[in-house]
Scaffold this active site. Sequence first.
Site, PDB file in Angstrom:
ATOM      1  N   LEU A 155       0.839  -1.195   0.000  1.00 27.95           N
ATOM      2  CA  LEU A 155       0.000   0.000   0.000  1.00 27.95           C
ATOM      3  C   LEU A 155       0.874   1.245   0.000  1.00 27.95           C
ATOM      4  O   LEU A 155       1.946   1.262   0.613  1.00 27.95           O
ATOM      5  CB  LEU A 155      -0.908   0.022   1.234  1.00 27.95           C
ATOM      6  CG  LEU A 155      -1.863  -1.149   1.406  1.00 27.95           C
ATOM      7  CD1 LEU A 155      -2.940  -0.799   2.410  1.00 27.95           C
ATOM      8  CD2 LEU A 155      -2.492  -1.590   0.096  1.00 27.95           C
ATOM      9  N   GLY A 181       0.954  -5.248   1.080  1.00 29.44           N
ATOM     10  CA  GLY A 181      -0.047  -5.231   0.008  1.00 29.44           C
ATOM     11  C   GLY A 181       0.462  -5.863  -1.283  1.00 29.44           C
ATOM     12  O   GLY A 181      -0.325  -6.407  -2.062  1.00 29.44           O
ATOM     13  N   ASN A 209       3.963  -7.991   6.456  1.00 31.24           N
ATOM     14  CA  ASN A 209       4.766  -7.445   7.560  1.00 31.24           C
ATOM     15  C   ASN A 209       4.053  -6.335   8.323  1.00 31.24           C
ATOM     16  O   ASN A 209       4.694  -5.524   8.996  1.00 31.24           O
ATOM     17  CB  ASN A 209       6.092  -6.906   6.991  1.00 31.24           C
ATOM     18  CG  ASN A 209       5.879  -5.797   5.967  1.00 31.24           C
ATOM     19  OD1 ASN A 209       4.914  -5.823   5.220  1.00 31.24           O
ATOM     20  ND2 ASN A 209       6.764  -4.822   5.942  1.00 31.24           N
ATOM     21  N   GLU A 210       2.719  -6.290   8.232  1.00 37.53           N
ATOM     22  CA  GLU A 210       1.967  -5.170   8.808  1.00 37.53           C
ATOM     23  C   GLU A 210       2.322  -4.882  10.263  1.00 37.53           C
ATOM     24  O   GLU A 210       2.457  -3.724  10.662  1.00 37.53           O
ATOM     25  CB  GLU A 210       0.451  -5.431   8.692  1.00 37.53           C
ATOM     26  CG  GLU A 210      -0.149  -5.106   7.340  1.00 37.53           C
ATOM     27  CD  GLU A 210       0.163  -6.137   6.264  1.00 37.53           C
ATOM     28  OE1 GLU A 210       0.846  -7.137   6.554  1.00 37.53           O
ATOM     29  OE2 GLU A 210      -0.274  -5.931   5.114  1.00 37.53           O
TER      30      GLU A 210
HETATM   31  C1  LIG Z   1      -7.617  -2.144  10.124  1.00 38.40           C
HETATM   32  C2  LIG Z   1      -6.734  -1.997   8.920  1.00 38.40           C
HETATM   33  C3  LIG Z   1      -5.283  -1.817   9.160  1.00 38.40           C
HETATM   34  C4  LIG Z   1      -4.436  -1.393   8.004  1.00 38.40           C
HETATM   35  C5  LIG Z   1      -4.033  -2.455   7.108  1.00 38.40           C
HETATM   36  C6  LIG Z   1      -3.014  -1.998   6.119  1.00 38.40           C
HETATM   37  C7  LIG Z   1      -2.662  -3.036   5.236  1.00 38.40           C
HETATM   38  C8  LIG Z   1      -1.554  -3.105   4.435  1.00 38.40           C
HETATM   39  C9  LIG Z   1      -0.296  -2.492   4.734  1.00 38.40           C
HETATM   40  C10 LIG Z   1       0.648  -2.133   3.626  1.00 38.40           C
HETATM   41  O1  LIG Z   1       0.745  -2.604   2.526  1.00 38.40           O
HETATM   42  S1  LIG Z   1       1.559  -0.870   4.201  1.00 38.40           S
HETATM   43  C11 LIG Z   1       2.988  -0.829   3.172  1.00 38.40           C
HETATM   44  C12 LIG Z   1       3.988  -1.775   3.702  1.00 38.40           C
HETATM   45  N1  LIG Z   1       5.146  -1.746   2.884  1.00 38.40           N
HETATM   46  C13 LIG Z   1       6.366  -1.874   3.372  1.00 38.40           C
HETATM   47  O2  LIG Z   1       6.595  -2.063   4.540  1.00 38.40           O
HETATM   48  C14 LIG Z   1       7.490  -1.737   2.377  1.00 38.40           C
HETATM   49  C15 LIG Z   1       8.237  -0.473   2.599  1.00 38.40           C
HETATM   50  N2  LIG Z   1       9.290  -0.300   1.615  1.00 38.40           N
HETATM   51  C16 LIG Z   1      10.448  -0.995   1.629  1.00 38.40           C
HETATM   52  O3  LIG Z   1      10.699  -1.856   2.435  1.00 38.40           O
HETATM   53  C17 LIG Z   1      11.444  -0.643   0.575  1.00 38.40           C
HETATM   54  O4  LIG Z   1      11.108   0.603   0.057  1.00 38.40           O
HETATM   55  C18 LIG Z   1      11.540  -1.663  -0.585  1.00 38.40           C
HETATM   56  C19 LIG Z   1      10.174  -1.942  -1.204  1.00 38.40           C
HETATM   57  C20 LIG Z   1      12.165  -2.967  -0.084  1.00 38.40           C
HETATM   58  C21 LIG Z   1      12.459  -1.059  -1.683  1.00 38.40           C
HETATM   59  O5  LIG Z   1      13.685  -0.690  -1.117  1.00 38.40           O
HETATM   60  P1  LIG Z   1      14.661   0.317  -1.897  1.00 38.40           P
HETATM   61  O6  LIG Z   1      15.879   0.473  -1.066  1.00 38.40           O
HETATM   62  O7  LIG Z   1      14.826  -0.109  -3.307  1.00 38.40           O
HETATM   63  O8  LIG Z   1      13.829   1.689  -1.992  1.00 38.40           O
HETATM   64  P2  LIG Z   1      13.626   2.762  -0.830  1.00 38.40           P
HETATM   65  O9  LIG Z   1      14.788   3.722  -0.848  1.00 38.40           O
HETATM   66  O10 LIG Z   1      13.303   2.106   0.458  1.00 38.40           O
HETATM   67  O11 LIG Z   1      12.299   3.517  -1.320  1.00 38.40           O
HETATM   68  C22 LIG Z   1      12.311   4.410  -2.436  1.00 38.40           C
HETATM   69  C23 LIG Z   1      11.267   5.483  -2.185  1.00 38.40           C
HETATM   70  O12 LIG Z   1       9.996   4.869  -2.113  1.00 38.40           O
HETATM   71  C24 LIG Z   1       9.349   5.208  -0.875  1.00 38.40           C
HETATM   72  N3  LIG Z   1       8.511   4.074  -0.447  1.00 38.40           N
HETATM   73  C25 LIG Z   1       8.897   2.827  -0.186  1.00 38.40           C
HETATM   74  N4  LIG Z   1       7.858   2.055   0.140  1.00 38.40           N
HETATM   75  C26 LIG Z   1       6.770   2.858   0.092  1.00 38.40           C
HETATM   76  C27 LIG Z   1       5.382   2.645   0.324  1.00 38.40           C
HETATM   77  N5  LIG Z   1       4.878   1.430   0.677  1.00 38.40           N
HETATM   78  N6  LIG Z   1       4.559   3.681   0.186  1.00 38.40           N
HETATM   79  C28 LIG Z   1       5.019   4.897  -0.172  1.00 38.40           C
HETATM   80  N7  LIG Z   1       6.323   5.165  -0.409  1.00 38.40           N
HETATM   81  C29 LIG Z   1       7.185   4.157  -0.278  1.00 38.40           C
HETATM   82  C30 LIG Z   1      10.505   5.461   0.068  1.00 38.40           C
HETATM   83  O13 LIG Z   1      10.084   6.256   1.145  1.00 38.40           O
HETATM   84  C31 LIG Z   1      11.473   6.182  -0.842  1.00 38.40           C
HETATM   85  O14 LIG Z   1      11.002   7.506  -0.981  1.00 38.40           O
HETATM   86  P3  LIG Z   1      11.996   8.740  -1.186  1.00 38.40           P
HETATM   87  O15 LIG Z   1      12.984   8.693  -0.056  1.00 38.40           O
HETATM   88  O16 LIG Z   1      12.633   8.522  -2.530  1.00 38.40           O
HETATM   89  O17 LIG Z   1      11.109   9.947  -1.117  1.00 38.40           O
END
Ligand SMILES: CCCCCC/C=C\CC(=O)SCCNC(=O)CCNC(=O)[C@H](O)C(C)(C)COP(=O)(O)OP(=O)(O)OC[C@H]1O[C@@H](n2cnc3c(N)ncnc32)[C@H](O)[C@@H]1OP(=O)(O)O
Length: 302
Positions: A108, A153, A177-178
């Site tokens: 997400l 997600g 990993n929520e």
């Molecule tokens: C009652 C209901 C409860 C709620 C239920 C909610 C259900 C679902 C939950 C979700 O899906 S929440 C999202 C969970 N996702 C994660 O934990 C993943 C987070 N991201 C990462 O681990 C890493 O980004 C990656 C995917 C492994 C990639 O790593 P990499 O080193 O290649 O890139 P980064 O430098 O970390 O990221 C680049 C850039 O993208 C931004 N970003 C990363 N993930 C997200 C995201 N999920 N949403 C928005 N933005 C994201 C990160 O902040 C970086 O941004 P900038 O620094 O470039 O601005």
Amino acid sequence: MALTAVVRIPTRALLRPWARLRDSALGWMEPVGGVEVSTQRFGSQRVLVEPASAAGVAVMTFKNPPVNSLSLELLTELVINLEKLENDKTFRGVVLTSDCPGIFSAGLDLTEICGRNPAHYAEYWKAVQEMWLRLYLSNLMLVAAINGACPAGGCLMSLTCDYRVMADNPKYAIGLNETLLGIVAPFWFKDTLVNTIGHRASERALQLGLLFPPTEALQVGMVDRLVPEDQVQSTALSVLAQWMAIPDHARQLTKNMMRKPTADGLLKKRDEDIQNFVSFISRDSIQKSLQMYLAKLRQKKG
Ligand SMILES: CCCCCC/C=C\CC(=O)SCCNC(=O)CCNC(=O)[C@H](O)C(C)(C)COP(=O)(O)OP(=O)(O)OC[C@H]1O[C@@H](n2cnc3c(N)ncnc32)[C@H](O)[C@@H]1OP(=O)(O)O
């Protein structure tokens, strides 16, 4: 969970998603001798759809850099393109994959669930539900070609598929990993996981927010096959070729029989689930956890 926030749930986006998006599906159908056949690349800005060389198969590629986070736009485009494929009877199977190097989907979009208002949370959650319902109940054969990291997600999206092929690269991980973000996977995320890897393994994986490296993901049954990175898509296509040998009608009825009871769990209380989400995600403590998590992600580079 206390149900405190009462919000109006906007329906315009998902009831008529076409109204929101400029349809860039040029060349979607070409009349040939009075019969319409799909011939070329179509899709939209963030979701590319290309007919594969095998008849009846398409490849759907997510292109929402940098990490294919599931923004409202991406979710909407995904649903539109899936519906087009479902309606075009020339297609029977779809490979879902990513255009972002090393990342299938980061799950997400945290910017959609952090620092916004209740109406936005409601609209967004409805789009997440819609994505899950459409994929989970799709009549098409869906194979996920997981060519990178696949948390939360992103993992859910892959779990809706009928088969998962993952790149055998220990840098990648997959899982729900929520809890690591201080949030709770909703019951339909949990049900999808339980249906895939069983109750005991799900209980442990969900509580600990486990992200499984490929070998462990294969062992626990979260993915079905590991292959070298450059063979993920071709393997997914050859898996589809095997599934295509099964008569569609019998396979579709069987899929529906297996999945409908789980989907009904959400269909029966969609609005309640949205209210739950909005009231949970609007809590100050949850917003603080999400902000800290986002800040940590952003700091990683600095
Ligand atoms: C009652 C209901 C409860 C709620 C239920 C909610 C259900 C679902 C939950 C979700 O899906 S929440 C999202 C969970 N996702 C994660 O934990 C993943 C987070 N991201 C990462 O681990 C890493 O980004 C990656 C995917 C492994 C990639 O790593 P990499 O080193 O290649 O890139 P980064 O430098 O970390 O990221 C680049 C850039 O993208 C931004 N970003 C990363 N993930 C997200 C995201 N999920 N949403 C928005 N933005 C994201 C990160 O902040 C970086 O941004 P900038 O620094 O470039 O601005």
